[in-house]
Write a protein that holds these residues in place. Structure first.
Motif, PDB file in Angstrom:
ATOM      1  N   GLY A 153       0.798  -1.222   0.000  1.00  0.00           N
ATOM      2  CA  GLY A 153       0.000   0.000   0.000  1.00  0.00           C
ATOM      3  C   GLY A 153       0.826   1.265   0.000  1.00  0.00           C
ATOM      4  O   GLY A 153       0.350   2.325  -0.436  1.00  0.00           O
ATOM      5  N   PHE A 154       2.087   1.183   0.462  1.00  0.00           N
ATOM      6  CA  PHE A 154       2.924   2.380   0.579  1.00  0.00           C
ATOM      7  C   PHE A 154       3.215   3.033  -0.771  1.00  0.00           C
ATOM      8  O   PHE A 154       3.478   4.230  -0.841  1.00  0.00           O
ATOM      9  N   GLN A 155       3.132   2.245  -1.846  1.00  0.00           N
ATOM     10  CA  GLN A 155       3.388   2.827  -3.163  1.00  0.00           C
ATOM     11  C   GLN A 155       2.343   3.879  -3.529  1.00  0.00           C
ATOM     12  O   GLN A 155       2.586   4.707  -4.415  1.00  0.00           O
ATOM     13  N   ALA A 156       1.187   3.859  -2.863  1.00  0.00           N
ATOM     14  CA  ALA A 156       0.166   4.876  -3.116  1.00  0.00           C
ATOM     15  C   ALA A 156       0.697   6.264  -2.782  1.00  0.00           C
ATOM     16  O   ALA A 156       0.282   7.259  -3.400  1.00  0.00           O
ATOM     17  N   PHE A 157       1.606   6.351  -1.813  1.00  0.00           N
ATOM     18  CA  PHE A 157       2.195   7.653  -1.460  1.00  0.00           C
ATOM     19  C   PHE A 157       2.955   8.235  -2.647  1.00  0.00           C
ATOM     20  O   PHE A 157       2.794   9.411  -2.987  1.00  0.00           O
ATOM     21  N   PHE A 158       3.763   7.409  -3.306  1.00  0.00           N
ATOM     22  CA  PHE A 158       4.512   7.877  -4.471  1.00  0.00           C
ATOM     23  C   PHE A 158       3.574   8.228  -5.626  1.00  0.00           C
ATOM     24  O   PHE A 158       3.795   9.209  -6.342  1.00  0.00           O
ATOM     25  N   ALA A 159       2.524   7.430  -5.801  1.00  0.00           N
ATOM     26  CA  ALA A 159       1.573   7.688  -6.884  1.00  0.00           C
ATOM     27  C   ALA A 159       0.817   8.997  -6.657  1.00  0.00           C
ATOM     28  O   ALA A 159       0.580   9.757  -7.599  1.00  0.00           O
ATOM     29  N   LEU A 160       0.451   9.266  -5.410  1.00  0.00           N
ATOM     30  CA  LEU A 160      -0.241  10.522  -5.094  1.00  0.00           C
ATOM     31  C   LEU A 160       0.671  11.718  -5.354  1.00  0.00           C
ATOM     32  O   LEU A 160       0.236  12.737  -5.909  1.00  0.00           O
ATOM     33  N   CYS A 161       1.928  11.606  -4.936  1.00  0.00           N
ATOM     34  CA  CYS A 161       2.889  12.693  -5.184  1.00  0.00           C
ATOM     35  C   CYS A 161       3.019  12.951  -6.682  1.00  0.00           C
ATOM     36  O   CYS A 161       3.032  14.105  -7.126  1.00  0.00           O
ATOM     37  N   LEU A 162       3.099  11.883  -7.475  1.00  0.00           N
ATOM     38  CA  LEU A 162       3.223  12.026  -8.925  1.00  0.00           C
ATOM     39  C   LEU A 162       1.984  12.695  -9.507  1.00  0.00           C
ATOM     40  O   LEU A 162       2.092  13.574 -10.372  1.00  0.00           O
ATOM     41  N   LEU A 163       0.810  12.303  -9.035  1.00  0.00           N
ATOM     42  CA  LEU A 163      -0.441  12.881  -9.533  1.00  0.00           C
ATOM     43  C   LEU A 163      -0.514  14.371  -9.231  1.00  0.00           C
ATOM     44  O   LEU A 163      -0.857  15.179 -10.111  1.00  0.00           O
ATOM     45  N   PHE A 164      -0.164  14.760  -8.012  1.00  0.00           N
ATOM     46  CA  PHE A 164      -0.227  16.175  -7.638  1.00  0.00           C
ATOM     47  C   PHE A 164       0.832  17.001  -8.368  1.00  0.00           C
ATOM     48  O   PHE A 164       0.594  18.159  -8.740  1.00  0.00           O
ATOM     49  N   GLN A 165       2.004  16.406  -8.585  1.00  0.00           N
ATOM     50  CA  GLN A 165       3.035  17.113  -9.346  1.00  0.00           C
ATOM     51  C   GLN A 165       2.570  17.349 -10.779  1.00  0.00           C
ATOM     52  O   GLN A 165       2.767  18.432 -11.337  1.00  0.00           O
ATOM     53  N   GLY A 166       1.969  16.339 -11.379  1.00  0.00           N
ATOM     54  CA  GLY A 166       1.490  16.478 -12.744  1.00  0.00           C
ATOM     55  C   GLY A 166       0.416  17.545 -12.890  1.00  0.00           C
ATOM     56  O   GLY A 166       0.318  18.198 -13.936  1.00  0.00           O
ATOM     57  N   LEU A 167      -0.379  17.750 -11.855  1.00  0.00           N
ATOM     58  CA  LEU A 167      -1.471  18.732 -11.917  1.00  0.00           C
ATOM     59  C   LEU A 167      -0.956  20.150 -12.133  1.00  0.00           C
ATOM     60  O   LEU A 167      -1.611  20.956 -12.797  1.00  0.00           O
ATOM     61  N   VAL A 168       0.199  20.472 -11.554  1.00  0.00           N
ATOM     62  CA  VAL A 168       0.664  21.858 -11.565  1.00  0.00           C
ATOM     63  C   VAL A 168       1.748  22.135 -12.601  1.00  0.00           C
ATOM     64  O   VAL A 168       2.158  23.291 -12.767  1.00  0.00           O
ATOM     65  N   LEU A 169       2.209  21.113 -13.301  1.00  0.00           N
ATOM     66  CA  LEU A 169       3.276  21.304 -14.284  1.00  0.00           C
ATOM     67  C   LEU A 169       2.695  21.451 -15.688  1.00  0.00           C
ATOM     68  O   LEU A 169       1.625  20.924 -15.980  1.00  0.00           O
ATOM     69  N   PRO A 170       3.405  22.143 -16.573  1.00  0.00           N
ATOM     70  CA  PRO A 170       2.906  22.313 -17.950  1.00  0.00           C
ATOM     71  C   PRO A 170       3.156  21.076 -18.788  1.00  0.00           C
ATOM     72  O   PRO A 170       3.961  20.207 -18.427  1.00  0.00           O
ATOM     73  N   ASP A 171       2.467  20.998 -19.907  1.00  0.00           N
ATOM     74  CA  ASP A 171       2.725  19.907 -20.840  1.00  0.00           C
ATOM     75  C   ASP A 171       3.963  20.236 -21.670  1.00  0.00           C
ATOM     76  O   ASP A 171       4.498  21.346 -21.625  1.00  0.00           O
ATOM     77  N   SER A 172       4.417  19.271 -22.407  1.00  0.00           N
ATOM     78  CA  SER A 172       5.594  19.436 -23.250  1.00  0.00           C
ATOM     79  C   SER A 172       5.341  20.492 -24.330  1.00  0.00           C
ATOM     80  O   SER A 172       4.322  20.429 -25.031  1.00  0.00           O
ATOM     81  N   PRO A 173       6.240  21.473 -24.491  1.00  0.00           N
ATOM     82  CA  PRO A 173       6.039  22.481 -25.538  1.00  0.00           C
ATOM     83  C   PRO A 173       6.033  21.872 -26.940  1.00  0.00           C
ATOM     84  O   PRO A 173       5.315  22.351 -27.819  1.00  0.00           O
ATOM     85  N   ARG A 174       6.800  20.833 -27.125  1.00  0.00           N
ATOM     86  CA  ARG A 174       6.817  20.169 -28.436  1.00  0.00           C
ATOM     87  C   ARG A 174       5.450  19.566 -28.740  1.00  0.00           C
ATOM     88  O   ARG A 174       4.940  19.678 -29.857  1.00  0.00           O
ATOM     89  N   TRP A 175       4.847  18.894 -27.749  1.00  0.00           N
ATOM     90  CA  TRP A 175       3.526  18.304 -27.960  1.00  0.00           C
ATOM     91  C   TRP A 175       2.487  19.403 -28.205  1.00  0.00           C
ATOM     92  O   TRP A 175       1.629  19.259 -29.081  1.00  0.00           O
ATOM     93  N   LEU A 176       2.576  20.484 -27.456  1.00  0.00           N
ATOM     94  CA  LEU A 176       1.612  21.575 -27.610  1.00  0.00           C
ATOM     95  C   LEU A 176       1.688  22.177 -29.013  1.00  0.00           C
ATOM     96  O   LEU A 176       0.664  22.386 -29.675  1.00  0.00           O
ATOM     97  N   ILE A 177       2.897  22.444 -29.486  1.00  0.00           N
ATOM     98  CA  ILE A 177       3.056  23.030 -30.813  1.00  0.00           C
ATOM     99  C   ILE A 177       2.618  22.043 -31.895  1.00  0.00           C
ATOM    100  O   ILE A 177       1.963  22.420 -32.867  1.00  0.00           O
ATOM    101  N   ALA A 178       2.938  20.777 -31.709  1.00  0.00           N
ATOM    102  CA  ALA A 178       2.568  19.759 -32.700  1.00  0.00           C
ATOM    103  C   ALA A 178       1.060  19.608 -32.829  1.00  0.00           C
ATOM    104  O   ALA A 178       0.555  19.203 -33.886  1.00  0.00           O
ATOM    105  N   HIS A 179       0.336  19.954 -31.779  1.00  0.00           N
ATOM    106  CA  HIS A 179      -1.119  19.776 -31.797  1.00  0.00           C
ATOM    107  C   HIS A 179      -1.873  21.102 -31.888  1.00  0.00           C
ATOM    108  O   HIS A 179      -3.048  21.186 -31.519  1.00  0.00           O
TER     109      HIS A 179
END
Length: 320
Positions: free
Chosen positions: A176-202
């Motif tokens: 169950g402890f791996q949920a801590f790492f998964a939650l941290c990853l989810l919250f980090q992803g929420l506040v970070l931007p997407d890749s500029p290359r992907w954004l321009i490509a789309h």
């Protein structure tokens, strides 16, 4: 005020490392749980070697499925959303695993967590490479791999510590402890931007330019450095799409981009790595030490932990 310049690169790198920390932890956590006369063995009627192998291997089937989903749909969905989907999927898988009372439920949980890790391991290196400068790109991608081994070390020694605990917490807590790492990853992803290359490509050129401005630590999207990087991305995308929309057969062609050569190099490196038996050690080192060398369970867990520590120190070498 959003992070800018090197601080933004560090934040993105921390997110990417978090994903690979989770990958390494999930790879190693079952190694100190299966194959012993412990609480896990009692709760699941002492699985035989074939069942133990299935518990371990079915996770990799999930990883393969997750990677294939990214291969076919990841470009349309985007790097950031795929990583967040991976974290969310792993949270679901962890909940299934931690609450398992039957082997069938355990198998389902392993497959679901594997799918989530497949999302992450296939998306994170691309996200990392598309959000950092060429001068540090190789080092940062290598750092992601190093952090994977750190996750493995954490899993091994947590398993060892909890092997002295009686009751279901002996195996439910480390899983169950791996949920801590998964939650941290989810919250980090929420506040970070997407890749500029992907954004321009789309078609999100303005948003892509704003992300480039943040990464280049510039206030304006009209700054020469931002304009230069934007044009470089556009030129690269134009070269890739010169022959029309992407077709899978392009992966088997040479030409200026040398797709087939790159594919062969990537496949070759990964195949050779797996043929060394690295994953056997990652997943089953204590079991191998105990069953083939006749060592005690505690000594096998300790040796497995120090094997992972040695592995970790060696993984720092490519950073230099």
């Amino acid at each position: 005020m959003p992070l800018r310049g090197k601080y933004m690169v560090w934040a993105i790198t921390a997110c990417c490392c978090q994903g690979f920390l989770l990958l390494g932890y999930d790879q190693g956590v079952m190694s100190g749980i299966i194959g012993a006369d412990n609480q896990f063995g009692k709760d699941f009627n002492h699985p035989d070697p074939t069942t133990q192998g299935t518990i371990v291997a079915i996770y990799d089937i999930g990883c393969a499925v997750g990677s294939l989903i990214v291969f076919f749909y990841g470009e349309a969905i985007g790097r950031k959303r795929m990583i967040m989907s991976g974290a969310a999927t792993m949270l679901v898988g962890t909940a299934i695993l931690t609450s398992s009372t039957t082997l069938a439920q355990l198998y389902v949980g392993r497959v679901v967590t594997g799918i989530g890790n497949g999302f992450n391991s296939s998306s994170i290196p691309v996200y990392q490479s598309e959000t950092c400068g060429g001068e540090v790109r190789g080092k940062l991608v290598s750092l992601n791999s190093t952090v994977t081994i750190i996750g493995l070390v954490i899993a091994y020694w947590l398993d060892f510590g909890l092997s002295f605990v009686d009751g279901p917490a002996q195996w439910r807590f480390p899983i169950g402890f791996q949920a801590f790492f998964a939650l941290c990853l989810l919250f980090q992803g929420l506040v970070l931007p997407d890749s500029p290359r992907w954004l321009i490509a789309h078609g999100y050129k303005d948003e892509g330019a704003r992300v480039i401005a943040m990464l280049e630590n510039q206030a304006s999207t009209n700054h020469p450095d931002v304009v230069r990087v934007t044009k470089e991305i556009e030129a690269s995308l134009a070269l890739e799409s010169a022959g029309g929309p992407f077709r899978y057969k392009e992966l088997l062609e040479g030409g200026k981009i040398q797709n087939f050569r790159r594919i062969c190099l990537c496949i070759g490196v990964n195949v050779m790595q797996q043929f060394t038996g690295a994953n056997m050690i990652n997943y089953l080192a204590p079991v191998v030490y105990q069953n083939t060398m006749g060592l005690s369970r505690n000594l096998s867990l300790i040796l497995g932990g120090f094997t992972a520590v040695t592995y970790m120190f060696a993984s720092f070498i490519p950073l230099w």
